[in-house]
Design a protein around this motif. Sequence first.
Motif, PDB file in Angstrom:
ATOM      1  N   ASP A 135      -8.509 -28.943 -29.335  1.00  0.00           N
ATOM      2  CA  ASP A 135      -7.120 -29.261 -28.826  1.00  0.00           C
ATOM      3  C   ASP A 135      -7.279 -31.217 -28.764  1.00  0.00           C
ATOM      4  OD1 ASP A 135      -5.204 -28.955 -27.167  1.00  0.00           O
ATOM      5  OD2 ASP A 135      -6.497 -28.575 -25.456  1.00  0.00           O
ATOM      6  N   ASP A 194      -6.038 -22.803 -36.495  1.00  0.00           N
ATOM      7  CA  ASP A 194      -5.618 -23.998 -35.662  1.00  0.00           C
ATOM      8  C   ASP A 194      -7.130 -23.713 -33.935  1.00  0.00           C
ATOM      9  OD1 ASP A 194      -3.541 -24.537 -36.333  1.00  0.00           O
ATOM     10  OD2 ASP A 194      -2.026 -23.986 -35.352  1.00  0.00           O
ATOM     11  N   GLN A 195      -7.819 -25.537 -34.417  1.00  0.00           N
ATOM     12  CA  GLN A 195      -9.193 -25.431 -34.126  1.00  0.00           C
ATOM     13  C   GLN A 195      -9.342 -26.310 -32.618  1.00  0.00           C
ATOM     14  OE1 GLN A 195     -12.809 -24.782 -36.438  1.00  0.00           O
ATOM     15  NE2 GLN A 195     -12.490 -26.502 -36.475  1.00  0.00           N
ATOM     16  N   ARG A 231      -3.094 -18.862 -37.696  1.00  0.00           N
ATOM     17  CA  ARG A 231      -1.642 -19.701 -38.083  1.00  0.00           C
ATOM     18  C   ARG A 231      -1.255 -19.137 -39.573  1.00  0.00           C
ATOM     19  NH1 ARG A 231      -0.606 -20.063 -33.495  1.00  0.00           N
ATOM     20  NH2 ARG A 231      -1.054 -21.660 -31.932  1.00  0.00           N
ATOM     21  N   GLY A 275     -10.964 -20.137 -32.958  1.00  0.00           N
ATOM     22  CA  GLY A 275      -8.815 -20.680 -33.032  1.00  0.00           C
ATOM     23  C   GLY A 275      -8.117 -19.399 -33.186  1.00  0.00           C
ATOM     24  N   ARG A 333      -6.758 -15.784 -30.042  1.00  0.00           N
ATOM     25  CA  ARG A 333      -8.230 -16.698 -30.255  1.00  0.00           C
ATOM     26  C   ARG A 333      -8.835 -15.463 -30.909  1.00  0.00           C
ATOM     27  NH1 ARG A 333      -8.388 -21.108 -29.229  1.00  0.00           N
ATOM     28  NH2 ARG A 333     -10.657 -21.540 -29.588  1.00  0.00           N
ATOM     29  N   PRO A 364      -4.376 -28.835 -31.330  1.00  0.00           N
ATOM     30  CA  PRO A 364      -4.918 -27.945 -32.588  1.00  0.00           C
ATOM     31  C   PRO A 364      -5.373 -29.233 -33.633  1.00  0.00           C
ATOM     32  CG  PRO A 364      -3.448 -26.776 -31.306  1.00  0.00           C
ATOM     33  CD  PRO A 364      -3.644 -28.294 -30.543  1.00  0.00           C
TER      34      PRO A 364
END
Length: 177
Positions: free
Chosen positions: A159, A156-157, A146, A143, A130, A161
């Motif tokens: 949930d 990717d942030q 990626r 995030g 992270r 993502p």
Amino acid sequence: MAWEEELFGVLDELEQQAEALYDAERAPELADRSRAEYQTVPLVARLMASVDLEVALGVTGVGRVAGRLDRVAATWCVVGGAGRDWVVRLAAIAAVEGASPRAVPEVAWSPVTRLGVGSALRRLADEGERCVAHRLDGGRHDGVVRRVGQDFVELDQGDPPRPVLIALDALAAVRSE
């Protein structure tokens, strides 16, 4: 022989005076040359000489980033400290405290220093850690890195993502968590 010694003493004194006058006349010229040479030294050369030193960077959009300068490349650097590493774009650095008084000329840089900031971000993507990406305008994104494109990084942030793309030109720094 006393008159010869006296004559040589006078001549030595005149020679010393002439050298002093020459040095005095050359001093401003040397100072000008030194200033002219120094104006060609880039910030990155000073940072290259500062690797392994404790520094504090004033980073646009982030504020103060302090720690050990672990690595420097042509366009970015890594500052480590307190269990977190910062990848900082040199274009975002507004001030540096604790830098070496020396500089490393570009001809002495390792070929690895030519790698762009994308290389450092790809390493973060490989680790899957992270991180927090800070933009120059003060915005931030939490995030996981990626992928890294030519001129952007994909995080990717949330949930579940959701991908967010950040232009590298807008990126100030990325902090690992």
